[in-house]
Structure formats: structure tokens, C-alpha cells
Design a protein around this motif. Structure first.
Motif, PDB file in Angstrom:
ATOM      1  N   ALA A   2      23.830  32.138 -66.192  1.00 15.71           N
ATOM      2  CA  ALA A   2      23.101  31.141 -66.962  1.00 15.71           C
ATOM      3  C   ALA A   2      22.181  31.824 -67.967  1.00 15.71           C
ATOM      4  O   ALA A   2      21.660  32.904 -67.717  1.00 15.71           O
ATOM      5  CB  ALA A   2      22.279  30.263 -66.031  1.00 15.71           C
ATOM      6  N   VAL A  13      19.024  25.164 -69.851  1.00 11.75           N
ATOM      7  CA  VAL A  13      19.875  26.107 -69.134  1.00 11.75           C
ATOM      8  C   VAL A  13      21.284  25.943 -69.674  1.00 11.75           C
ATOM      9  O   VAL A  13      21.863  24.853 -69.599  1.00 11.75           O
ATOM     10  CB  VAL A  13      19.850  25.834 -67.606  1.00 11.75           C
ATOM     11  N   ILE A  15      25.073  27.166 -69.218  1.00  9.35           N
ATOM     12  CA  ILE A  15      25.993  27.803 -68.284  1.00  9.35           C
ATOM     13  C   ILE A  15      27.065  28.491 -69.128  1.00  9.35           C
ATOM     14  O   ILE A  15      27.685  27.857 -69.980  1.00  9.35           O
ATOM     15  CB  ILE A  15      26.619  26.776 -67.316  1.00  9.35           C
ATOM     16  N   ASP A  77      24.259  28.286 -59.616  1.00  5.80           N
ATOM     17  CA  ASP A  77      25.195  29.063 -60.430  1.00  5.80           C
ATOM     18  C   ASP A  77      24.901  30.534 -60.177  1.00  5.80           C
ATOM     19  O   ASP A  77      24.165  31.178 -60.924  1.00  5.80           O
ATOM     20  CB  ASP A  77      25.078  28.730 -61.918  1.00  5.80           C
ATOM     21  N   LEU A  99      19.796  30.029 -60.136  1.00  5.55           N
ATOM     22  CA  LEU A  99      20.584  30.542 -61.247  1.00  5.55           C
ATOM     23  C   LEU A  99      20.689  32.058 -61.247  1.00  5.55           C
ATOM     24  O   LEU A  99      19.711  32.752 -60.955  1.00  5.55           O
ATOM     25  CB  LEU A  99      19.928  30.128 -62.573  1.00  5.55           C
TER      26      LEU A  99
END
Length: 116
Positions: A2, A13, A15, A77, A99
Motif C-alpha cells: 500500500a 491508501v 493498493i 494488505d 497495511l
């Protein structure tokens, strides 16, 4: 992985790469007024994730997407635990964001400085 950045009064954020596919999201936008803080926390990756819906989880390899546990929704993530940042939220769809980022300490500093 991220990418976390501040855009005006929002935490954004992004991805990146194939993680968009695994997480089923490409972008999250959170008002800074709903961000409580951020910490570097590689140990969180060993915690139970809960029920995955929707997303991807291969233990020891990847956790990406939305996970439900104890009445909370958490967005994950992460593939490399050593690069994990946790962003705590209030009054949002997610209770926290877990993240993987390129530079965890710089990301935490970015978020914390935006909250001042």
C-alpha cells in the motif's frame, strides 16, 4: 503493498499491483478526523484475522481484503510482516487498516504529523 499519503483533509491508501486483485479494493479514503493514529506493528500479523469476506488469505503468505472479527471490520494488505503499519480509525467502516508499506516508520510519521 500500500501507498499511504495525505490529500487535503484525507488519508488516502492506494493498493498497488496485484494486491488490488487479492484485496478487492484499489483505494481507501478516510477523513483525518476519523484517524486515531498509526503504529509500526509487525506482530499483529500473527493475530487471528477472523472471517474473510471479501479478500484473500494464505497463512504465512498474504492477508488482503476485509476481515470480520469480534464485531469489527479490519482491512488487511500484508505479505511481509516486517513492513506492517496499523492505522486505528474511529467512526469508519473499518476499525483499523493493517497495511504493508515500503517504509513503516516514515508512514507512521506522515500519519502522526497530519494529525497534529
Amino acid at each position: 503493498m500500500a501507498l499511504v499519503r495525505i490529500e487535503g483533509d484525507d488519508l488516502v491508501v492506494l493498493i498497488e499491483g496485484l494486491d488490488k486483485l487479492w484485496a478487492l479494493k484499489s483505494r481507501l479514503t478516510i477523513p483525518l478526523t476519523n484517524v486515531r493514529g498509526a503504529t509500526v506493528d509487525p506482530g499483529i500479523t500473527t493475530d487471528p484475522k477472523g472471517i474473510r469476506a471479501p479478500g484473500t488469505r494464505v497463512p504465512g503468505v498474504i492477508a488482503a481484503g476485509t476481515f470480520h472479527r469480534d464485531g469489527e471490520k479490519v482491512f488487511w494488505d500484508v505479505k511481509d510482516p516486517s513492513k506492517t503499519v496499523v492505522v486505528e480509525l474511529a467512526d469508519e467502516e473499518y476499525a483499523r487498516l493493517v497495511l504493508q508499506v515500503d517504509d513503516p516508520r516514515a508512514t507512521v510519521a506522515l500519519v502522526e504529523n497530519a494529525l497534529i
